[in-house]
Enzyme design. Structure first.
Site, short mmCIF file in Angstrom:
data_model
loop_
_atom_site.label_atom_id
_atom_site.label_comp_id
_atom_site.label_asym_id
_atom_site.label_seq_id
_atom_site.Cartn_x
_atom_site.Cartn_y
_atom_site.Cartn_z
NE ARG A 61 -4.04 -1.98 0.23
CZ ARG A 61 -4.47 -2.79 -0.74
NH1 ARG A 61 -3.95 -2.74 -1.95
NH2 ARG A 61 -5.45 -3.63 -0.52
CG ASP A 151 -3.26 -8.22 -8.19
OD1 ASP A 151 -3.93 -9.17 -8.59
OD2 ASP A 151 -3.35 -7.75 -7.03
CG HIS A 231 -5.62 -13.77 -7.40
ND1 HIS A 231 -6.15 -13.67 -8.66
CD2 HIS A 231 -5.30 -12.50 -7.02
CE1 HIS A 231 -6.16 -12.40 -9.02
NE2 HIS A 231 -5.65 -11.68 -8.05
CG ASP A 309 -4.58 -11.04 -3.38
OD1 ASP A 309 -4.08 -9.89 -3.39
OD2 ASP A 309 -5.67 -11.29 -3.93
N1 LIG Z 1 -7.45 -9.15 -3.87
C1 LIG Z 1 -8.28 -8.20 -3.49
O1 LIG Z 1 -9.42 -8.50 -3.12
N2 LIG Z 1 -7.92 -6.92 -3.50
C2 LIG Z 1 -6.70 -6.40 -4.04
C3 LIG Z 1 -6.72 -6.13 -5.49
C4 LIG Z 1 -7.68 -6.93 -6.26
O2 LIG Z 1 -8.82 -6.48 -6.39
O3 LIG Z 1 -7.28 -7.99 -6.74
C5 LIG Z 1 -6.38 -5.09 -3.35
O4 LIG Z 1 -5.44 -4.41 -3.76
O5 LIG Z 1 -7.07 -4.75 -2.40
#
Ligand SMILES: NC(=O)N[C@@H](CC(=O)O)C(=O)O
Length: 434
Positions: A61, A151, A231, A309
């Site tokens: 982030r 992603d 994923h 993820d």
């Molecule tokens: N995996 C997720 O649910 N979220 C991811 C990005 C995405 O939407 O793949 C994110 O950056 O929050």
């Protein structure tokens, strides 16, 4: 010249084998044997020694959403989870689509020092799917980017995807695709199936993932490049990847811990009621049959590795009505325990199988030197010490992550990371950050 101080890890069961001592000097494993001594000792009797875990898919982030996570907090979480290296996803603000941004993230990782941070570069400028980002400049930068991904968004334009696959061949890079056909998933809220029908939520069909994976496998074969599928979440995706591998194509794939354990029924019926956005994630939780297929595919090598993820979000973005909530779950601090429950306790993997899928394979796919090596003489001393006999309730308030959006709160999971060593230096001891 005086010799470096040495550390000996006493009595660790390497990959679950017989107890042995691991002598470490100057960040390298010098010897594995019996009765070894060093200047410092770490008592590892009863613990399993694994190679330091490597995550191919972490959202840290920073820059831009430091309210959700920072490189500092995310890498603390990684170390506590047994990770010695993570790949930081590119969907930051600004997006990691230039040499400048990836170098910034890489430097922040070095300063934090809890684990190695290898930035992922965006495939397209601003993740907008229109123009290729500066892939070569990111590859040549100090961050030495080898994994490229939009992603969070799919590179849905087939021509751009083809060009990206061709481009990264020059530096042995890989395109990690977020496989989600955008028009088939417009407004999608959860897996399309019986549960979405009953709840009246817009469905996210399996075919939206599978169609892109099939297309991309064909494209990667056509241009002779490397594709990595992020994923994987459906049984059909597994079949396509199995087919592509049977052709000898250079396709690899990951599965998340949550897709190995959780199903879409939780959206309707869970200990925390229905419509709880803690279970809202991209790709969505699927059915029991999908979970079974993903476990078998991870066991037989069709799916190469586990990737967290880890997707931190602040409370205000998760504790809201389902349709408004952000997608994503945190996972670094629970990944090994979830894999333990889903794959080891079920007899599908032993600890060497876990090492392959959570350390060797992700390091190989990411072309990450110095990680993903067996715990043996000559290798960098990246080691995770794990107490497989522990069992505890998940307490998010104890997490190092800045966010709390774990789907496992209150759930009892097996195992506990006791120590993590990064090039011989403990980042975690007795389950606590050093
Ligand atoms: N995996 C997720 O649910 N979220 C991811 C990005 C995405 O939407 O793949 C994110 O950056 O929050």
């Amino acid at each position: 010249m005086s010799e470096q101080r040495s550390t000996v890890v006493k009595g660790a069961r390497i990959l679950g084998g017989e107890p042995a001592d691991i002598l470490i000097r100057d960040g390298i494993i010098e010897e594995v044997g019996q009765g070894l001594t060093g200047d410092e000792t770490i008592d590892a009797r009863g613990l399993i020694a694994l190679p330091g875990l490597v995550d191919l898919h972490t959202h840290l982030r920073e820059p831009g959403r430091e309210d959700a996570e920072t490189v500092e907090t995310g890498t603390r979480a990684a170390a506590l989870g047994g990770y010695t290296a993570v790949h930081a996803m590119a969907n930051t603000d600004p997006v990691a689509d230039t040499a400048g941004v990836v170098e910034q993230v890489w430097r922040l990782g070095q300063e934090a020092g809890h684990c190695d941070v290898r930035p992922v570069g965006a495939v397209t400028v601003g993740l907008e799917g229109e123009r290729l980002a500066e892939l070569g400049a990111m590859a040549d930068s100090a961050a030495r980017v080898r994994v490229f991904s939009d992603d969070g968004k799919c590179v849905s334009d087939a021509v751009l995807m083809r060009r990206a696959l061709e481009y990264v061949k020059a530096f042995d890079g890989v395109i990690a695709q977020h496989a989600q056909e955008p028009r088939l998933t417009a407004g999608a809220q959860m897996n399309e199936g019986a549960v979405s029908g009953r709840l009246g939520l817009t469905g996210w069909p399996a075919v939206a993932e599978e169609a892109i994976i099939a297309r991309d496998c064909l494209l990667a074969a056509h241009v002779g490049s490397r594709l990595h599928v992020c994923h994987v979440s459906t049984a059909g995706s597994v079949e396509i990847i199995r087919w592509a591998k049977s052709k000898g194509w250079d396709v690899t794939a990951e599965v998340t811990p949550h897709h190995l354990l959780l199903t879409d029924d939780l959206v309707e019926d869970s200990p925390v009621g229905a419509y709880n956005p803690i279970y809202k994630v991209n790709p969505p939780l699927r059915t029991r049959a999908d979970v079974e297929a993903l476990r078998l595919a991870l066991a037989d090598g069709t799916i190469d590795c586990v990737a967290t993820d880890h997707a931190p979000h602040p409370v205000e973005d998760k504790e809201t009505e389902w349709s408004a909530a952000a997608m994503g779950m945190i996972g670094l601090e629970t990944a090994l325990s979830v894999v333990h429950e889903a794959m080891v306790e079920t007899g599908l993997l032993d600890w060497s199988g876990v090492a392959e899928r959570m350390s060797y394979a992700p390091a190989r796919i990411g072309r990450l030197a110095g990680h993903g090596r067996p715990v043996e003489a000559g290798a960098p001393a990246n080691i995770t010490l794990y107490d497989a006999s522990a069992r505890a309730g998940v307490d998010p308030s104890a997490f190092a992550s800045r966010s709390r959006n774990t789907p496992y709160e209150g759930r009892t999971l097996p195992g506990r990371v006791v120590a993590t060593l990064l090039r011989g230096r403990p980042t975690v001891l007795d389950g606590k950050l050093v």
